[in-house]
Design a protein around this motif. Structure first.
Motif, PDB file in Angstrom:
ATOM      1  N   THR A  36       0.155  -3.931  -3.719  1.00  0.00           N
ATOM      2  CA  THR A  36      -1.117  -3.382  -3.266  1.00  0.00           C
ATOM      3  C   THR A  36      -2.266  -4.289  -3.707  1.00  0.00           C
ATOM      4  O   THR A  36      -2.093  -5.136  -4.593  1.00  0.00           O
ATOM      5  N   ARG A  38      -4.933  -3.302  -5.316  1.00  0.00           N
ATOM      6  CA  ARG A  38      -5.315  -2.943  -6.690  1.00  0.00           C
ATOM      7  C   ARG A  38      -4.386  -3.601  -7.708  1.00  0.00           C
ATOM      8  O   ARG A  38      -4.851  -4.200  -8.693  1.00  0.00           O
ATOM      9  N   MET A  41      -5.038  -7.416  -7.912  1.00  0.00           N
ATOM     10  CA  MET A  41      -6.211  -7.811  -8.691  1.00  0.00           C
ATOM     11  C   MET A  41      -5.952  -7.657 -10.195  1.00  0.00           C
ATOM     12  O   MET A  41      -6.430  -8.461 -10.999  1.00  0.00           O
ATOM     13  N   GLU A  42      -5.176  -6.644 -10.564  1.00  0.00           N
ATOM     14  CA  GLU A  42      -4.825  -6.469 -11.975  1.00  0.00           C
ATOM     15  C   GLU A  42      -3.960  -7.635 -12.458  1.00  0.00           C
ATOM     16  O   GLU A  42      -4.183  -8.196 -13.542  1.00  0.00           O
ATOM     17  N   ASP A  60      -3.879  -0.408   0.780  1.00  0.00           N
ATOM     18  CA  ASP A  60      -5.038   0.228   0.163  1.00  0.00           C
ATOM     19  C   ASP A  60      -6.351  -0.510   0.402  1.00  0.00           C
ATOM     20  O   ASP A  60      -7.424   0.021   0.105  1.00  0.00           O
ATOM     21  N   ARG A  61      -6.278  -1.733   0.965  1.00  0.00           N
ATOM     22  CA  ARG A  61      -7.505  -2.481   1.216  1.00  0.00           C
ATOM     23  C   ARG A  61      -7.196  -3.675   2.107  1.00  0.00           C
ATOM     24  O   ARG A  61      -6.138  -4.284   1.981  1.00  0.00           O
ATOM     25  N   LEU A  66     -10.454  -9.028  -0.115  1.00  0.00           N
ATOM     26  CA  LEU A  66     -10.059  -9.536  -1.426  1.00  0.00           C
ATOM     27  C   LEU A  66     -10.375 -11.018  -1.612  1.00  0.00           C
ATOM     28  O   LEU A  66     -10.524 -11.482  -2.742  1.00  0.00           O
TER      29      LEU A  66
END
Length: 238
Positions: A36, A38, A41-42, A60-61, A66
């Motif tokens: 995902t 999120r 990015m983590e 989710d995006r 991004l």
């Protein structure tokens, strides 16, 4: 010797991640995966990958959102790997900061070739070089090989990571802090003694006389320098 090039794969399709991960592992790259935006990015913040492979169709995006975030928060080289083949999508991604764009379905050999190209460009942009000669030691950062007198030297991953940081900028002083931030990125406290121990073992493997180092020399209280040309005087030990 395992590569020190770390590659993050952000893609929600398990079979695509598996395909890419298998190809990269066979080529000796270290891989991290995220399904995902999120999670991606983590992982980007935690792992600090050299290269990120980003799918645009995330659950989710939108991946295009991004691209500027990734480039703003990291110095990772970004390759889009997406089924979106419209020219305007590619142009948008590149204009937003992506370094390359590969359309699905793709050949893994082409993906590996694109990765090699961006790694060369990354080294060139950083002012570094791919192959360094220091005394009778030859370091090839693309092949991840170290030779002494024409014979391969086997290094641990941490030993190679320290040597690679010095080899990217031969004849320049690299500070203790700079080296430790790259080799131990997740350590809360950086202890210079870790680095000193590794440099001692590197000298045992690379120097003709570890007590009078000429390959890796010490700049007292500052850091280390990889000398690509023979010095008139011996280096300073730890």
């Amino acid at each position: 010797m395992k590569s020190q090039h770390k590659i993050l794969i952000i893609d929600d399709e398990p079979h695509i991640r598996r395909l890419i991960q298998t190809a990269l592992t066979r080529a000796d790259y270290e891989t991290i995966e995220a399904a995902t935006a999120r999670a991606g990015m983590e992982k980007l913040r935690e792992e600090r990958p050299d290269i990120t492979l980003l799918d645009l169709g995330l659950p989710d995006r939108d991946g295009l959102e991004l691209v500027p975030l990734i480039k703003a928060q990291s110095d990772t080289t970004l390759i889009i790997v997406s089924a979106r083949e419209a020219t305007e999508q590619k142009v948008t991604a590149l204009d937003l900061g992506a370094d390359d764009y590969l359309t699905k379905p793709f050949d893994t050999d082409e993906l590996l070739a694109r990765i090699r190209v961006v790694l060369r460009n990354r080294m060139s942009k950083d002012g570094g070089t791919a192959r360094i000669q220091a005394q009778d030691v030859e370091i090839d950062l693309l092949a991840r090989t170290v030779l002494k007198g024409g014979k391969e030297v086997h290094l641990t991953p941490k030993e190679y990571a320290v040597l690679a940081q010095l080899a990217k900028f031969p004849d320049r002083v690299i500070t203790h802090t700079q080296i430790m931030a790259q080799v131990w990125p997740n350590e809360v406290e950086h202890h210079v003694e870790y680095l000193r121990v590794l440099v001692r073992t590197l000298r045992q493997k690379l120097e003709t006389d570890p007590q009078q180092p000429k390959v890796i020399t010490n700049e007292l209280g500052i850091g280390y320098r990889l000398r690509s040309h023979e010095s008139d005087s011996a280096g300073i030990g730890i």
